[in-house]
Scaffold this motif. Structure first.
Motif, mmCIF file in Angstrom:
data_model
loop_
_atom_site.group_PDB
_atom_site.id
_atom_site.type_symbol
_atom_site.label_atom_id
_atom_site.label_comp_id
_atom_site.label_asym_id
_atom_site.label_seq_id
_atom_site.Cartn_x
_atom_site.Cartn_y
_atom_site.Cartn_z
ATOM 1 N N GLY A 392 41.889 12.399 81.278
ATOM 2 C CA GLY A 392 42.338 11.943 79.972
ATOM 3 C C GLY A 392 42.344 13.086 78.974
ATOM 4 O O GLY A 392 41.798 14.171 79.244
ATOM 5 N N TYR A 393 42.985 12.831 77.830
ATOM 6 C CA TYR A 393 43.176 13.869 76.820
ATOM 7 C C TYR A 393 43.114 13.227 75.432
ATOM 8 O O TYR A 393 43.840 12.262 75.160
ATOM 9 C CB TYR A 393 44.540 14.530 77.047
ATOM 10 C CG TYR A 393 44.932 15.554 76.004
ATOM 11 C CD1 TYR A 393 44.645 16.905 76.188
ATOM 12 C CD2 TYR A 393 45.593 15.172 74.834
ATOM 13 C CE1 TYR A 393 45.008 17.853 75.236
ATOM 14 C CE2 TYR A 393 45.961 16.117 73.875
ATOM 15 C CZ TYR A 393 45.666 17.448 74.085
ATOM 16 O OH TYR A 393 46.024 18.382 73.151
ATOM 17 N N PHE A 394 42.228 13.730 74.584
ATOM 18 C CA PHE A 394 42.107 13.227 73.205
ATOM 19 C C PHE A 394 42.473 14.341 72.230
ATOM 20 O O PHE A 394 41.911 15.434 72.316
ATOM 21 C CB PHE A 394 40.662 12.820 72.904
ATOM 22 C CG PHE A 394 40.196 11.568 73.594
ATOM 23 C CD1 PHE A 394 40.051 10.381 72.883
ATOM 24 C CD2 PHE A 394 39.880 11.579 74.949
ATOM 25 C CE1 PHE A 394 39.597 9.222 73.509
ATOM 26 C CE2 PHE A 394 39.425 10.424 75.584
ATOM 27 C CZ PHE A 394 39.288 9.241 74.863
ATOM 28 N N VAL A 395 43.369 14.044 71.319
ATOM 29 C CA VAL A 395 43.691 15.014 70.263
ATOM 30 C C VAL A 395 42.583 14.974 69.212
ATOM 31 O O VAL A 395 42.117 13.904 68.829
ATOM 32 C CB VAL A 395 45.035 14.672 69.578
ATOM 33 C CG1 VAL A 395 45.218 15.483 68.298
ATOM 34 C CG2 VAL A 395 46.207 14.917 70.513
ATOM 35 N N TRP A 396 42.163 16.146 68.761
ATOM 36 C CA TRP A 396 41.346 16.239 67.560
ATOM 37 C C TRP A 396 42.286 16.700 66.464
ATOM 38 O O TRP A 396 42.767 17.803 66.534
ATOM 39 C CB TRP A 396 40.186 17.230 67.706
ATOM 40 C CG TRP A 396 39.389 17.212 66.433
ATOM 41 C CD1 TRP A 396 39.596 17.979 65.309
ATOM 42 C CD2 TRP A 396 38.316 16.319 66.119
ATOM 43 N NE1 TRP A 396 38.720 17.616 64.329
ATOM 44 C CE2 TRP A 396 37.926 16.599 64.787
ATOM 45 C CE3 TRP A 396 37.658 15.305 66.824
ATOM 46 C CZ2 TRP A 396 36.897 15.896 64.154
ATOM 47 C CZ3 TRP A 396 36.641 14.620 66.192
ATOM 48 C CH2 TRP A 396 36.263 14.924 64.870
ATOM 49 N N SER A 397 42.611 15.868 65.503
ATOM 50 C CA SER A 397 41.961 14.595 65.244
ATOM 51 C C SER A 397 43.016 13.571 64.830
ATOM 52 O O SER A 397 44.141 13.943 64.503
ATOM 53 C CB SER A 397 40.934 14.782 64.120
ATOM 54 O OG SER A 397 40.336 13.557 63.739
#
Ligand code: PNW
Length: 444
Positions: A392-397
């Motif tokens: 998975g990949y989460f953008v900050w922010s």
């Protein structure tokens, strides 16, 4: 073209925030001060004298922010709980009004079809616990375990993704050796004790969540960035090696391999009691990686450990972002984690800052951020093709927010926040991200 069907089934796309950076409502409903409330009030520590008192007012506007995420089509929302909101004295009596807020937030996130990823600690230790010595006090592991137990009991029926800590090395190094973060101490002994006690807390937290939350999937979030000697100079080599241990290894290695790296191991020995290493090294489900870019170390005898932050080579590529950008280092980091720890990886933060302001038509065209995210996504693809098991990949922010020592001046959001009116405006990068998610999904 970087959106070929290389994403594994079930790959998650998300956005991240943290409590202190977005919530505001600093004195509402029984919340007590954290070490960051205190740090903001020390002269010269935070640009512009900014504080977290109002931030993005997410405490009151969370429903609007969840609706924004739903519009983007994200699968997951990574947020953190403010310890001094739910346990104002850090331990003892819980604050029901504070606990209620996260009930509302979690329920709203779930109703939007988004998976909540709960981070237990993103740097906002209750000031009441700092007054007892903070992480330099060995009791801190027990305080943290009790706090985690409270959260697991309360939210474990709905939250299955748990993160023990965000970026162990940033808040310990910057909090206890290089005074860029709360509590702003510069002391080798306290820094070493904080490292060990935070590791013990992590292990105790994992055990608490495992015992109380059936089906929990638990990770810890590590910031890892290659440390290079400034200018490639041999005189900076030892500085880089020590910083590499403090920054990249002092938490991952004991938690996942059961031992400290050599320099830290020698220095930390007086803090380690029989049985500690087994308490720290608990089975984990995935490795959370926050990655921005490489760091450069330079020898500096005036600092706590004799090293300081150096400069990137003057000819470093910036790709229109304005800061040095090394997407290959991201790919290499993912492959190195795979080689060293052999486990699934979730990118829990990646993104870039800027001063993004609206043009005459009110649009925020943050092409620099799109460039950056595109390059880093391409590197993630390369790593996946090279054998890294990235889930998975989460953008900050999600939102422009309180960027610690830079206050509100450095904007990391894909959604712009006008801090006068609290108006949210998705930037061009938000549209780009929504589109990437859609294309990646239709390709798998
Ligand atoms: C992370 N460095 O912090 C944090 O997890 C976020 O809360 C923060 O807003 C984000 O990165 C952007 O800065 C870091 O000096 C702070 O290399 C400093 C560094 C890295 C990460």
């Amino acid at each position: 073209m970087e959106h070929k069907a290389v994403f594994p089934e079930g790959f998650l796309w998300g956005t991240s925030t943290s409590a202190f950076q977005v919530e505001g409502a600093a004195t509402e409903d029984g919340r007590a001060p954290s070490i960051w409330d205190s740090f903001c009030r020390l002269k010269g520590r935070v640009d512009n004298g900014d504080t977290g008192d109002v931030a993005c007012d997410h405490y009151h506007r969370y429903a609007e922010d969840v609706a924004l995420m739903r519009g983007l089509g994200v699968d997951a929302y990574r947020f953190s709980v403010a310890w001094p909101r739910v346990l104002p004295r850090g331990r003892g009596m819980a604050n029901e009004a504070g606990l209620d807020f996260y009930d509302r937030l979690i329920d709203t996130v779930l109703e939007a079809g988004i998976e909540p990823w709960l981070c237990v600690y993103h740097w906002d230790l209750p000031q009441a616990l700092q007054d007892l010595g903070g992480w330099a006090n060995r009791d801190s592991a027990g305080w943290y375990a009790d706090y985690t137990t409270l959260l697991a009991r309360r939210y474990g029926d709905r939250v299955k993704r748990w993160i023990t800590f965000n970026e162990f090395s940033v808040f310990t190094l910057f909090g206890y050796a290089i005074p860029w973060a709360a509590p702003g101490i510069t002391d080798r002994g306290q820094h070493l004790r904080a490292i060990h006690h935070v590791n013990l807390a992590h292990g105790a937290g994992v055990d608490a969540v495992r015992a109380l939350v059936p089906g929990a999937s638990i990770g810890a979030v590590h910031n890892r960035q290659r440390v290079l000697p400034e200018g490639g100079k041999p005189e900076n080599a030892e500085a880089a090696a020590l910083l590499d241990e403090h920054w990249n290894l002092a938490f991952c290695d004991p938690q996942l391999l059961g031992h400290y790296p050599p320099r830290v191991a020698r220095a930390i020995e007086p803090c380690v009691k029989a049985g500690d290493m087994a308490r720290i090294c608990r089975p984990m489900d995935w490795f959370g990686l926050n990655h921005y870019g490489p760091i450069f170390a330079r020898v500096n005898p005036e600092t706590t450990w004799g090293y300081g932050w150096g400069d990137a080579p003057p000819d470093s590529p910036t790709h229109g972002v304005g800061w040095a950008v090394f997407p290959d280092a991201f790919r290499d980091e993912l492959l190195e984690i795979t080689r060293r720890y052999r486990m699934p990886i979730v990118i829990t933060e990646n993104g870039c800052g800027g001063s993004d302001s609206p043009d005459e038509s009110g649009d925020i065209v943050d092409q620099h951020r799109i460039n950056y995210l595109q390059l880093y996504n391409a590197s993630m693809h390369e790593a996946i093709r090279g054998g890294a098991d990235v889930r998975g990949y989460f953008v900050w922010s999600l939102l422009d927010n309180f960027e610690w020592g830079s206050g509100y001046g450095n904007r990391f959001g894909i959604v712009h926040v006008d801090f006068e009116s609290q108006k949210r405006t998705p930037k061009a990068s938000a549209r780009w991200y929504a589109d990437l998610i859609k294309r990646a999904r239709s390709a798998t």
